[in-house]
Design a protein around this motif. Structure first.
Motif, PDB file in Angstrom:
ATOM      1  N   HIS A 410      -2.916 -13.685   9.736  1.00  0.00           N
ATOM      2  CA  HIS A 410      -3.212 -15.115   9.623  1.00  0.00           C
ATOM      3  C   HIS A 410      -2.273 -15.740   8.586  1.00  0.00           C
ATOM      4  N   ALA A 411      -1.065 -16.116   9.029  1.00  0.00           N
ATOM      5  CA  ALA A 411      -0.030 -16.564   8.097  1.00  0.00           C
ATOM      6  C   ALA A 411      -0.434 -17.842   7.369  1.00  0.00           C
ATOM      7  N   GLY A 412      -1.090 -18.750   8.088  1.00  0.00           N
ATOM      8  CA  GLY A 412      -1.437 -20.038   7.498  1.00  0.00           C
ATOM      9  C   GLY A 412      -2.353 -19.915   6.299  1.00  0.00           C
ATOM     10  N   ASP A 413      -3.192 -18.894   6.289  1.00  0.00           N
ATOM     11  CA  ASP A 413      -4.109 -18.655   5.166  1.00  0.00           C
ATOM     12  C   ASP A 413      -3.497 -17.777   4.096  1.00  0.00           C
ATOM     13  N   GLY A 414      -2.312 -17.240   4.344  1.00  0.00           N
ATOM     14  CA  GLY A 414      -1.759 -16.243   3.419  1.00  0.00           C
ATOM     15  C   GLY A 414      -2.547 -14.945   3.477  1.00  0.00           C
ATOM     16  N   ASN A 415      -3.253 -14.722   4.591  1.00  0.00           N
ATOM     17  CA  ASN A 415      -4.119 -13.548   4.725  1.00  0.00           C
ATOM     18  C   ASN A 415      -3.422 -12.465   5.560  1.00  0.00           C
ATOM     19  N   LEU A 416      -2.894 -11.446   4.851  1.00  0.00           N
ATOM     20  CA  LEU A 416      -2.119 -10.372   5.467  1.00  0.00           C
ATOM     21  C   LEU A 416      -3.000  -9.280   6.046  1.00  0.00           C
ATOM     22  N   HIS A 417      -2.540  -8.680   7.131  1.00  0.00           N
ATOM     23  CA  HIS A 417      -3.152  -7.451   7.645  1.00  0.00           C
ATOM     24  C   HIS A 417      -2.064  -6.444   8.011  1.00  0.00           C
ATOM     25  N   PRO A 418      -1.254  -5.992   7.041  1.00  0.00           N
ATOM     26  CA  PRO A 418      -0.231  -5.004   7.417  1.00  0.00           C
ATOM     27  C   PRO A 418      -0.884  -3.769   8.031  1.00  0.00           C
ATOM     28  N   MET A 419      -0.308  -3.301   9.140  1.00  0.00           N
ATOM     29  CA  MET A 419      -0.823  -2.094   9.809  1.00  0.00           C
ATOM     30  C   MET A 419       0.100  -0.940   9.464  1.00  0.00           C
ATOM     31  N   VAL A 420      -0.445   0.068   8.800  1.00  0.00           N
ATOM     32  CA  VAL A 420       0.337   1.249   8.458  1.00  0.00           C
ATOM     33  C   VAL A 420       0.142   2.280   9.565  1.00  0.00           C
ATOM     34  N   LEU A 421       1.240   2.770  10.123  1.00  0.00           N
ATOM     35  CA  LEU A 421       1.161   3.730  11.228  1.00  0.00           C
ATOM     36  C   LEU A 421       1.245   5.148  10.666  1.00  0.00           C
ATOM     37  N   PHE A 422       0.327   6.012  11.086  1.00  0.00           N
ATOM     38  CA  PHE A 422       0.344   7.381  10.579  1.00  0.00           C
ATOM     39  C   PHE A 422      -0.291   8.301  11.605  1.00  0.00           C
ATOM     40  N   ASP A 423      -0.387   9.565  11.253  1.00  0.00           N
ATOM     41  CA  ASP A 423      -0.938  10.562  12.174  1.00  0.00           C
ATOM     42  C   ASP A 423      -1.983  11.381  11.428  1.00  0.00           C
ATOM     43  N   SER A 424      -3.250  11.132  11.758  1.00  0.00           N
ATOM     44  CA  SER A 424      -4.316  11.790  10.994  1.00  0.00           C
ATOM     45  C   SER A 424      -4.340  13.297  11.223  1.00  0.00           C
ATOM     46  N   ALA A 425      -3.641  13.756  12.289  1.00  0.00           N
ATOM     47  CA  ALA A 425      -3.589  15.201  12.541  1.00  0.00           C
ATOM     48  C   ALA A 425      -2.627  15.890  11.572  1.00  0.00           C
ATOM     49  N   LYS A 426      -1.764  15.103  10.948  1.00  0.00           N
ATOM     50  CA  LYS A 426      -0.751  15.635  10.033  1.00  0.00           C
ATOM     51  C   LYS A 426      -1.365  15.679   8.636  1.00  0.00           C
ATOM     52  N   PRO A 427      -1.496  16.871   8.031  1.00  0.00           N
ATOM     53  CA  PRO A 427      -2.161  16.947   6.723  1.00  0.00           C
ATOM     54  C   PRO A 427      -1.474  16.029   5.701  1.00  0.00           C
ATOM     55  N   GLY A 428      -2.294  15.288   4.972  1.00  0.00           N
ATOM     56  CA  GLY A 428      -1.757  14.426   3.911  1.00  0.00           C
ATOM     57  C   GLY A 428      -1.333  13.047   4.377  1.00  0.00           C
ATOM     58  N   ASP A 429      -1.227  12.844   5.700  1.00  0.00           N
ATOM     59  CA  ASP A 429      -0.734  11.558   6.200  1.00  0.00           C
ATOM     60  C   ASP A 429      -1.726  10.422   5.938  1.00  0.00           C
ATOM     61  N   LEU A 430      -3.010  10.704   6.158  1.00  0.00           N
ATOM     62  CA  LEU A 430      -4.021   9.672   5.910  1.00  0.00           C
ATOM     63  C   LEU A 430      -4.019   9.256   4.448  1.00  0.00           C
ATOM     64  N   GLU A 431      -3.980  10.256   3.552  1.00  0.00           N
ATOM     65  CA  GLU A 431      -3.979   9.949   2.125  1.00  0.00           C
ATOM     66  C   GLU A 431      -2.761   9.099   1.755  1.00  0.00           C
ATOM     67  N   LYS A 432      -1.619   9.401   2.391  1.00  0.00           N
ATOM     68  CA  LYS A 432      -0.406   8.619   2.141  1.00  0.00           C
ATOM     69  C   LYS A 432      -0.602   7.179   2.631  1.00  0.00           C
ATOM     70  N   ALA A 433      -1.222   7.053   3.809  1.00  0.00           N
ATOM     71  CA  ALA A 433      -1.475   5.711   4.361  1.00  0.00           C
ATOM     72  C   ALA A 433      -2.407   4.923   3.443  1.00  0.00           C
ATOM     73  N   GLU A 434      -3.437   5.613   2.938  1.00  0.00           N
ATOM     74  CA  GLU A 434      -4.372   4.947   2.020  1.00  0.00           C
ATOM     75  C   GLU A 434      -3.648   4.474   0.752  1.00  0.00           C
ATOM     76  N   ALA A 435      -2.761   5.330   0.235  1.00  0.00           N
ATOM     77  CA  ALA A 435      -2.028   4.976  -0.988  1.00  0.00           C
ATOM     78  C   ALA A 435      -1.083   3.805  -0.730  1.00  0.00           C
ATOM     79  N   PHE A 436      -0.430   3.820   0.428  1.00  0.00           N
ATOM     80  CA  PHE A 436       0.449   2.716   0.839  1.00  0.00           C
ATOM     81  C   PHE A 436      -0.375   1.417   0.893  1.00  0.00           C
ATOM     82  N   GLY A 437      -1.524   1.490   1.569  1.00  0.00           N
ATOM     83  CA  GLY A 437      -2.392   0.321   1.677  1.00  0.00           C
ATOM     84  C   GLY A 437      -2.819  -0.208   0.305  1.00  0.00           C
ATOM     85  N   ALA A 438      -3.192   0.697  -0.586  1.00  0.00           N
ATOM     86  CA  ALA A 438      -3.617   0.286  -1.927  1.00  0.00           C
ATOM     87  C   ALA A 438      -2.459  -0.374  -2.667  1.00  0.00           C
TER      88      ALA A 438
END
Lengths: 523, 523
Positions: A410-438
């Motif tokens: 929602h660009a008009g509100d300045g409200n971002l929703h970046p989507m981080v692409l990862f593979d939960s089957a790959k060990p550590g990938d989810l944690e990396k995605a969470e850290a990226f998001g944070a």
């Protein structure tokens, strides 16, 4: 959030996303109260006396569908699920839980995306899905009185023949309930022009943890009304303060005409600068949405190629009002945005064309779920002038983490929703995605923005709250919690990274980082 | 309210009203703390160390101008007047008062109309008039950061050259401060379309009674922001929760064109039915004001006869936007209102004509002050559909009390300001006017409305709060008070008819009528 299909509802944006295998909860939660868990059978029996046999679910198979909300990475089985049908039943349930010190997690239809309705193993899950009646439509005063379990879209459907609508339109509106919208202060595509849930609620009935029923505001639409603004406190409080049992919402005349102008740009930079330029020009679009090339490609895989290859980012700008006004505004937007050299400009000439232009945006999240193994969507807000800068930072973080991303928001509100692409089957990938998001959320705060746009704090952003708020600011919010629920029985472990502590330590909340709170236990 | 000229500012609507002779306070207030009064000299000395010699007023002649706010029927001399210039000074003052258990009454420029800034003899009056700087104008994000003592109109003046304005426009805007507007959640003629103060504030800095400084929201304009809505709690809290020291307000592009259509009706009934019809049609005027024949006559005595004699009530309807939109809307209003058979329709064709049409409305309260010995103005809100009914009830009450009245109010918001005409020199007349006013407010509540529109509760409506709110609803509001100021040091005796009691009785507020609170002392 990491989302999955909730209760089989296909309208949910991520309906196509793969299900996650159940995993152990990694977020620290309040210690389990074993004595409550041991009393499960007695509690079920007591609650059945209040709501009837069929409205308490206690078998594992019945409780399983409630193990998470839309943030499906985090799961737990509730102690019991109770599905009341009246305010009086909710009052009895809460009074009973208060007396017997049983925690309560309120839940609408579970589309929340930050773990706000994540069950606790020693808490009853209080679902409002069976309170789904529209109690009254007052066309003259333009108000509808509804129960909390009414799906958002049903309100508009009920008043459409009167030429009215209920404006807040979260993407999940086909399933998401009005009560849940109140808990999260939900927005939607049109909140840029029409505001969020708090702008459309004029009265609430709610039950306190004591079982007492309070009524706030009512069927008037005026200015100040001679009371502290309890409604605004409850709206967006994520189920931590009270259980809302009735909502009076404002109805809005449906805009006679809506038209969309779709602008395709050669770079993300041009598109994001155009957002600031448009807003600064004084035009208030009904919606202003952004999609980058990765999203355009994902959509193309579902709907076919919609835009020429040189288009790297799309802005969808909706304008509404009376016909002549919309025509003039479309012209002004076209004129004004020329300085950002759009490679493609398309204007809807009919409702069918308008829907076609929106189609890509509407399937975007589902389309991403199809092309990526897993998608982690964040939610933060920045001052719109900072849009080019935050997009640069997200891009640079992506390189650091070695994870791809896509932007649709929602660009008009300045409200971002970046989507981080990862593979939960790959060990550590989810944690990396969470850290990226944070890191993205921290960048939002660094740029003068805030941790959340419309998904709430829940447990997802709970431990980041100290990044946005100073100890004293968090404390004062926790005093507010104490004013409603000093024993932390309602939705504990959510929103605040520490106990509110008003029971344990006298009146002193336990804000982080403040030396006064040293030694106070955190979750 | 019974208003008089405040600090010689001629723009105040009742500038022409006769001054009242000082009279004994008839409203019951908290018992005086004699030990504080005895310490006056020491306290003055201590406060001078914080703010400097010139910023503490202790002589009777210096304190006299602060003896009332706009509700001049109620007067008291404050213990001391202190006029800080910085947030740090306010933090020190409140910290000092907290430690030494000295009550504090915050005050902007004293234009409030319900006794919200009425001094207490054992309290310091903390005036923010010297904190009157505009700290920052951020045109890109359309935000201004201002100190609380900035007069409302100054914000618009500072950003006019940028094509922007600050929308809330209370009648007292030339003197009333933004900080005071926040305390009262002020509206104005344009709040029908643009909303009240709470819709235009996006960030606050405030000092708690402990001297701690909290920051809420900030320079973003988005949806939900991941915190309990402390800003909405502070806005409209009438100085009972904290002292606001900085406000970030939203700036709005000035509407390119504004035009007025003036509609004269043969009866009050026709005019009031037309209000409901107009609003129900979906048109949202920028302002929609009502004046009856008594007001028209009073205005005629100042400006000459403006309307033909058959006109018994006037609706002033302002429409704004881009030119073509305004033209179309004016046409639609003209068409739509024909069914109510207006006797006179006038449409402004230039800004000069528009100002001429508004002139009558703008001088109305002053004009009433000239023709009547005394005027008592009430302030209540009703659902707009009830407008014909409430006007019938006011008329019938007038006959019962044997007092004349006049109507001039924000019809579009359903916000009434009936003016009761009386003679304070006649024994018992003021008391009769007060009773008449209270009956009008009770009628508003009976019709589904509320006690206040924009003047707040203060002391004027304090004892009527139990008519609008049940004990549990008042209690929950008082818990909120406890979350900020559990010892009732900030503006005590205002808004709530009973002590909040969280110190005296544990956590239990002392709502009225609830047997649990039996025996708890009232004011």
């Amino acid at each position: 959030m990491i989302v999955r299909n909730i209760e089989g509802a296909s309208a949910f944006p991520f309906a196509e996303t793969k299900n996650f295998a159940p995993r152990k909860l990694t977020v620290k939660m309040p210690p389990l109260d074993q004595s409550t868990i041991e009393r499960r059978a007695t509690i079920a029996e007591d609650l059945r006396r209040i709501v009837g046999k069929e409205s308490v679910l206690d078998s594992e198979s019945e409780r399983r569908p409630y193990e998470s909300d839309g943030l499906a990475a985090y799961r737990a089985l509730p102690l019991l699920v109770v599905l009341p049908q009246t305010t009086a039943q909710i009052a009895s349930i809460l009074g009973y839980c208060h007396t017997n010190r049983i925690k309560v997690v309120p839940r609408g239809s579970g589309t929340s995306l930050s773990g706000g309705a994540l069950p606790l193993e020693d808490a009853i899950l209080l679902g409002t899905a069976r309170m789904s009646r529209i109690l009254e439509v007052d066309a003259h005063n333009r108000i509808a009185r509804v129960q909390p379990g009414v799906p958002n879209i049903k309100v508009t459907e009920a008043v459409k023949s009167l030429g009215l609508c209920y404006m807040p339109d979260p993407s999940s509106q086909a399933i998401a309930t009005v009560g849940g919208n109140v808990a999260e202060n939900s927005g939607g595509v049109h909140c840029l022009k029409y505001g969020v849930t708090s702008n459309h609620v004029c009265g609430l009935e709610a039950v306190l943890i004591t079982g007492e029923i309070i009524r706030i505001g009512g069927a008037f639409m005026g200015a100040a009304d001679g009371e502290f603004d309890l409604a605004s406190v409850l709206i967006g409080s994520e189920g931590l303060l009270a259980v809302v049992t009735e909502i009076s919402v404002r109805l809005t005349p449906e805009p006679p005409v809506a038209r969309v102008i779709s602008l395709g740009f050669r770079s993300v930079e041009d598109a994001s600068r155009c957002v600031g330029g448009l807003i600064a020009s004084g035009i208030v679009p009904a919606g202003l949405e952004f999609m980058d090339r990765r999203v355009i490609d994902a959509v193309a895989s579902m709907l076919g190629e919609l835009h020429p290859p040189e288009v790297q980012a799309i802005l969808l700008c909706e304008l509404d009002g009376i016909e002549i006004e919309v025509d003039t505004l479309i012209e002004r937007v076209g004129e004004m945005t020329k300085q950002f050299s759009p490679a493609e400009v398309r204007i809807s000439k009919s409702d069918a064309e308008r829907e076609l232009l929106w189609r890509g945006r509407k399937v975007a999240f589902g389309a991403m779920g199809k092309i990526a193994r897993d998608v982690y969507v964040t939610d933060g807000t920045i001052p719109r002038a900072q849009l080019p800068e935050i997009l640069r930072r997200v891009d640079s973080l992506s390189k650091n983490y070695g994870l791809e991303y896509a932007n649709c928001f929602h660009a008009g509100d300045g409200n971002l929703h970046p989507m981080v692409l990862f593979d939960s089957a790959k060990p550590g990938d989810l944690e990396k995605a969470e850290a990226f998001g944070a890191d993205i959320l921290r960048a939002c705060v660094d740029l003068g923005g805030v941790l959340s746009g419309e998904h709430g704090v829940g447990i997802e952003k709970r431990d980041l709250m100290t990044y946005q708020f100073r100890a004293i600011d968090l404390s004062q919010q926790q005093y507010l919690k104490c004013a409603f629920d000093p024993q932390e029985m309602l939705n504990p472990g959510k929103v605040f990274p520490t106990h509110c502590g008003c029971v344990r330590t006298g009146r002193l909340p336990t804000g982080n980082g403040d030396p006064r709170f040293a030694g106070v236990p955190r979750f």
